[in-house]
Motif scaffolding. Structure first.
Motif, PDB file in Angstrom:
ATOM      1  N   LEU A 211      43.127  50.297  33.072  1.00 33.60           N
ATOM      2  CA  LEU A 211      43.830  50.225  34.353  1.00 33.60           C
ATOM      3  C   LEU A 211      43.084  49.252  35.255  1.00 33.60           C
ATOM      4  O   LEU A 211      41.849  49.190  35.228  1.00 33.60           O
ATOM      5  N   GLY A 212      43.836  48.498  36.010  1.00 34.09           N
ATOM      6  CA  GLY A 212      43.238  47.455  36.866  1.00 34.09           C
ATOM      7  C   GLY A 212      43.423  46.078  36.266  1.00 34.09           C
ATOM      8  O   GLY A 212      43.209  45.082  36.956  1.00 34.09           O
ATOM      9  N   THR A 213      43.830  46.025  34.970  1.00 34.08           N
ATOM     10  CA  THR A 213      43.992  44.711  34.323  1.00 34.08           C
ATOM     11  C   THR A 213      45.467  44.360  34.102  1.00 34.08           C
ATOM     12  O   THR A 213      45.778  43.404  33.416  1.00 34.08           O
ATOM     13  N   PHE A 214      46.374  45.164  34.668  1.00 37.23           N
ATOM     14  CA  PHE A 214      47.800  44.904  34.440  1.00 37.23           C
ATOM     15  C   PHE A 214      48.388  43.944  35.479  1.00 37.23           C
ATOM     16  O   PHE A 214      49.374  43.271  35.204  1.00 37.23           O
ATOM     17  N   GLY A 215      47.816  43.940  36.685  1.00 39.06           N
ATOM     18  CA  GLY A 215      48.431  43.186  37.766  1.00 39.06           C
ATOM     19  C   GLY A 215      47.717  41.864  38.023  1.00 39.06           C
ATOM     20  O   GLY A 215      46.848  41.445  37.258  1.00 39.06           O
ATOM     21  N   ALA A 216      48.094  41.224  39.136  1.00 44.81           N
ATOM     22  CA  ALA A 216      47.429  39.977  39.534  1.00 44.81           C
ATOM     23  C   ALA A 216      45.962  40.254  39.839  1.00 44.81           C
ATOM     24  O   ALA A 216      45.102  39.390  39.623  1.00 44.81           O
ATOM     25  N   ALA A 217      45.678  41.440  40.346  1.00 49.79           N
ATOM     26  CA  ALA A 217      44.291  41.849  40.613  1.00 49.79           C
ATOM     27  C   ALA A 217      44.214  43.361  40.592  1.00 49.79           C
ATOM     28  O   ALA A 217      45.201  44.051  40.880  1.00 49.79           O
ATOM     29  N   GLY A 218      43.053  43.870  40.241  1.00 53.61           N
ATOM     30  CA  GLY A 218      42.804  45.312  40.281  1.00 53.61           C
ATOM     31  C   GLY A 218      41.665  45.576  41.251  1.00 53.61           C
ATOM     32  O   GLY A 218      40.679  44.833  41.275  1.00 53.61           O
ATOM     33  N   ALA A 219      41.828  46.628  42.072  1.00 50.83           N
ATOM     34  CA  ALA A 219      40.801  46.949  43.070  1.00 50.83           C
ATOM     35  C   ALA A 219      40.211  48.323  42.774  1.00 50.83           C
ATOM     36  O   ALA A 219      40.934  49.258  42.404  1.00 50.83           O
ATOM     37  N   PHE A 220      38.900  48.427  42.956  1.00 52.15           N
ATOM     38  CA  PHE A 220      38.166  49.664  42.661  1.00 52.15           C
ATOM     39  C   PHE A 220      37.226  49.983  43.814  1.00 52.15           C
ATOM     40  O   PHE A 220      36.798  49.087  44.543  1.00 52.15           O
ATOM     41  N   SER A 221      36.872  51.253  43.903  1.00 55.07           N
ATOM     42  CA  SER A 221      35.882  51.694  44.888  1.00 55.07           C
ATOM     43  C   SER A 221      34.649  52.200  44.150  1.00 55.07           C
ATOM     44  O   SER A 221      34.760  52.721  43.034  1.00 55.07           O
ATOM     45  N   THR A 222      33.489  52.058  44.770  1.00 51.94           N
ATOM     46  CA  THR A 222      32.275  52.667  44.212  1.00 51.94           C
ATOM     47  C   THR A 222      31.669  53.629  45.234  1.00 51.94           C
ATOM     48  O   THR A 222      30.470  53.858  45.256  1.00 51.94           O
ATOM     49  N   GLN A 223      32.533  54.149  46.081  1.00 49.55           N
ATOM     50  CA  GLN A 223      32.148  55.139  47.085  1.00 49.55           C
ATOM     51  C   GLN A 223      31.754  56.440  46.362  1.00 49.55           C
ATOM     52  O   GLN A 223      31.845  56.507  45.140  1.00 49.55           O
ATOM     53  N   SER A 224      31.374  57.431  47.091  1.00 52.42           N
ATOM     54  CA  SER A 224      30.581  58.524  46.524  1.00 52.42           C
ATOM     55  C   SER A 224      31.158  59.363  45.403  1.00 52.42           C
ATOM     56  O   SER A 224      30.409  59.933  44.636  1.00 52.42           O
ATOM     57  N   ASP A 225      32.480  59.508  45.296  1.00 57.51           N
ATOM     58  CA  ASP A 225      32.952  60.378  44.207  1.00 57.51           C
ATOM     59  C   ASP A 225      33.739  59.586  43.168  1.00 57.51           C
ATOM     60  O   ASP A 225      34.601  60.130  42.495  1.00 57.51           O
ATOM     61  N   LYS A 226      33.419  58.315  43.021  1.00 52.79           N
ATOM     62  CA  LYS A 226      34.117  57.510  42.023  1.00 52.79           C
ATOM     63  C   LYS A 226      33.296  57.457  40.725  1.00 52.79           C
ATOM     64  O   LYS A 226      32.148  57.875  40.683  1.00 52.79           O
ATOM     65  N   ALA A 227      33.920  56.876  39.670  1.00 55.57           N
ATOM     66  CA  ALA A 227      33.261  56.893  38.353  1.00 55.57           C
ATOM     67  C   ALA A 227      31.980  56.053  38.338  1.00 55.57           C
ATOM     68  O   ALA A 227      31.120  56.249  37.481  1.00 55.57           O
ATOM     69  N   LEU A 228      31.875  55.101  39.264  1.00 57.39           N
ATOM     70  CA  LEU A 228      30.582  54.467  39.572  1.00 57.39           C
ATOM     71  C   LEU A 228      30.387  54.723  41.055  1.00 57.39           C
ATOM     72  O   LEU A 228      31.298  54.426  41.844  1.00 57.39           O
ATOM     73  N   ASN A 229      29.262  55.268  41.431  1.00 57.80           N
ATOM     74  CA  ASN A 229      29.147  55.687  42.831  1.00 57.80           C
ATOM     75  C   ASN A 229      27.818  55.260  43.440  1.00 57.80           C
ATOM     76  O   ASN A 229      26.757  55.528  42.881  1.00 57.80           O
ATOM     77  N   CYS A 230      27.930  54.583  44.593  1.00 57.77           N
ATOM     78  CA  CYS A 230      26.705  54.144  45.277  1.00 57.77           C
ATOM     79  C   CYS A 230      26.804  54.408  46.775  1.00 57.77           C
ATOM     80  O   CYS A 230      26.119  53.777  47.565  1.00 57.77           O
ATOM     81  N   GLY A 231      27.669  55.326  47.175  1.00 53.63           N
ATOM     82  CA  GLY A 231      27.787  55.650  48.608  1.00 53.63           C
ATOM     83  C   GLY A 231      28.946  54.925  49.243  1.00 53.63           C
ATOM     84  O   GLY A 231      29.862  55.543  49.764  1.00 53.63           O
ATOM     85  N   GLU A 232      28.896  53.599  49.238  1.00 52.55           N
ATOM     86  CA  GLU A 232      29.994  52.752  49.722  1.00 52.55           C
ATOM     87  C   GLU A 232      30.011  51.521  48.843  1.00 52.55           C
ATOM     88  O   GLU A 232      28.947  51.060  48.415  1.00 52.55           O
ATOM     89  N   GLY A 233      31.172  50.964  48.617  1.00 53.68           N
ATOM     90  CA  GLY A 233      31.243  49.731  47.840  1.00 53.68           C
ATOM     91  C   GLY A 233      32.541  49.647  47.076  1.00 53.68           C
ATOM     92  O   GLY A 233      33.356  50.576  47.109  1.00 53.68           O
ATOM     93  N   GLY A 234      32.744  48.528  46.413  1.00 59.13           N
ATOM     94  CA  GLY A 234      33.947  48.342  45.616  1.00 59.13           C
ATOM     95  C   GLY A 234      33.905  46.994  44.932  1.00 59.13           C
ATOM     96  O   GLY A 234      32.926  46.250  45.042  1.00 59.13           O
ATOM     97  N   PHE A 235      34.954  46.697  44.189  1.00 64.18           N
ATOM     98  CA  PHE A 235      35.046  45.377  43.556  1.00 64.18           C
ATOM     99  C   PHE A 235      36.486  45.099  43.186  1.00 64.18           C
ATOM    100  O   PHE A 235      37.314  46.021  43.132  1.00 64.18           O
TER     101      PHE A 235
END
Ligand SMILES: Cc1ncc(COP(=O)(O)O)c(C=O)c1O
Length: 437
Positions: A211-235
């Protein structure tokens, strides 16, 4: 998979003297709760972090090089390496680490060149950050009904399509894949980009594709309860070099830094063709995320194990409708979501909380849940939730029936058993009350 998955869940019914069975007394009514220990969630510190991850962040702190653009070549910085690793993980040409999932979504829209003022279609069931990102990109959210499994309804989108809609933002809400194959075919037919809000579904796949590779772009969060978590962040990830260059410039790659993201050629624009919004990632967080990325497969396996355990044990339980994936295994497993058709989901969630499970009814009147669209007051002229609910009546009804339980990857099989017992116990008590009424 864990061997306990096949263990039968204990019955919530206890035998009584005359040989018949009565439901156990609910904790809500003074009975003994299923569990007394807190349900593990990120805000109580239940995060999936290894000492090697902590060490990586501490090394970055001790390096005194915190800003992502420094004297080192890009591929020697934490952010640069993280982006290279994301490209390898997702199989995409580009990745950009940023300050949040919301920032990634807004940058994806702006990078795709969606003109300010356009309508952007998104589902009526999502986290408030989705319409907020659309607003941040200078556009206007156009909410679409969801289907019985709480996914953006393509039929409703098709029916209400209008020319002012210049992008579609799908959401893999609570880790469940949207019907993104059909939606992206439709967006292509309409000639607009599809952006994936894959924030809650990092690592999940649909038919073998991330998921995230189907569209023109995929957006993710790395905020605290995500599968990668660093408090705040994304890519964000994309194969589109122009979208990427625009997003990099907007994120704040000034004075030639945009070129660092194009090691094999010239970027298609200069860093000052666009305003600079300062939505960058920093080196400390990138170091933490890089270390976590090495253990992502184990973490994903735990999410899947927990979800498979709970959903298999509760499948077919009378009185609830467990959310179904669009294809087998097309979910992350970060939440157990079900509906209580007929409406008393608020009571059901309260009863589960009394049993020691953190459950919420998404559409509860007494809970300003930011996943309920009628609470997004900034989008509406009216302040009357009833009037706002009437704009998407099916989604409003479904959310009123929906109960959501967060499933941390840190849950043990015993925690999962507690959830199964609690749902069975509450469902049995409800059935008895309904039969008796
Ligand atoms: C569906 C969805 N989109 C976007 C976001 C926003 O992510 P962030 O908090 O990193 O901005 C969230 C946050 O949980 C989310 O659930």
């Amino acid at each position: 998979m864990d061997g306990n998955n096949d263990a039968p869940a204990p019955s919530p019914l206890r035998p009584v003297q005359n040989g018949s069975e009565l439901p156990e007394q609910l904790a809500l009514h003074g009975g003994r709760p299923v569990r007394r220990t807190p349900w593990p969630t990120y805000d109580k510190g239940a995060v999936f972090v290894h000492t090697e991850d902590e060490d990586a962040a501490i090394r970055a702190v001790r390096s005194h090089l915190y800003f992502r653009y420094d004297h080192r070549p890009a591929n020697e910085t934490e952010c640069g390496r993280f982006e290279d690793e994301l490209c390898r993980y997702f199989g995409t040409r580009h990745a950009l680490a940023v300050s949040s999932g919301t920032a990634a979504l807004a940058l994806a829209l702006m990078g795709a060149g969606v003109p300010p003022g356009s309508l952007v279609a998104c589902p009526g069931f999502t986290f408030v950050a989705t319409p907020s990102a659309i607003v941040l990109a200078g556009c206007r959210p156009f909410l679409v009904e969801v289907d019985d499994d709480l996914r953006m309804d393509l039929d409703d989108l098709r029916r209400r399509w209008r020319p002012e809609i210049r992008a579609v933002m799908v959401v893999h809400m609570r880790g469940f894949a949207a019907d993104v194959e059909a939606l992206s075919a439709f967006a292509a037919e309409m000639g607009v980009p599809l952006i994936e809000d894959a924030v809650p579904a990092l690592g999940a796949e649909l038919n073998g594709r991330k998921l995230g590779t189907f569209g023109a772009a995929g957006a993710f969060s790395t905020q605290s309860d995500k599968a990668l978590n660093c408090g705040e962040g994304g890519f964000l990830i994309t194969d589109d070099s122009t979208l990427f260059a625009r997003a990099v410039a907007l994120s704040g790659a000034y004075e030639g830094r945009l070129r660092r993201h194009f090691p094999h050629g010239e970027p298609p624009l200069t860093g000052l063709d666009l305003p600079l919004l300062s939505l960058r990632m920093d080196e400390i967080r990138a170091a933490l995320l890089r270390a976590e990325l090495t253990r992502l497969p184990q973490r994903l396996a735990l999410f899947h194990r927990n979800y498979a355990h709970v959903s298999a044990a509760l499948a077919g339980l009378s009185g609830i409708a467990v959310r179904r994936p669009v294809a087998p295994g097309a979910y992350l497993g970060e939440a157990f979501v079900f509906r209580v058709p007929g409406g008393d989901a608020g009571w059901f969630a309260r009863a589960l909380r009394a049993e020691g499970i953190d459950a919420r009814n998404i559409g509860a009147d007494d809970d300003l849940n930011v996943r309920a669209f009628w609470n997004w007051r900034f989008l509406y002229d009216s302040a009357d939730p009833g009037e706002i609910r009437a704009t998407l009546p099916r989604t409003a009804r479904l959310l009123t029936e929906t109960v959501d339980v967060p499933l941390s990857s840190n849950l043990t099989p015993e925690d999962c058993d507690d959830l199964v017992r609690a749902v069975r116990k509450v469902a049995a008590a409800r059935e008895t009350a309904l039969v008796g009424s």
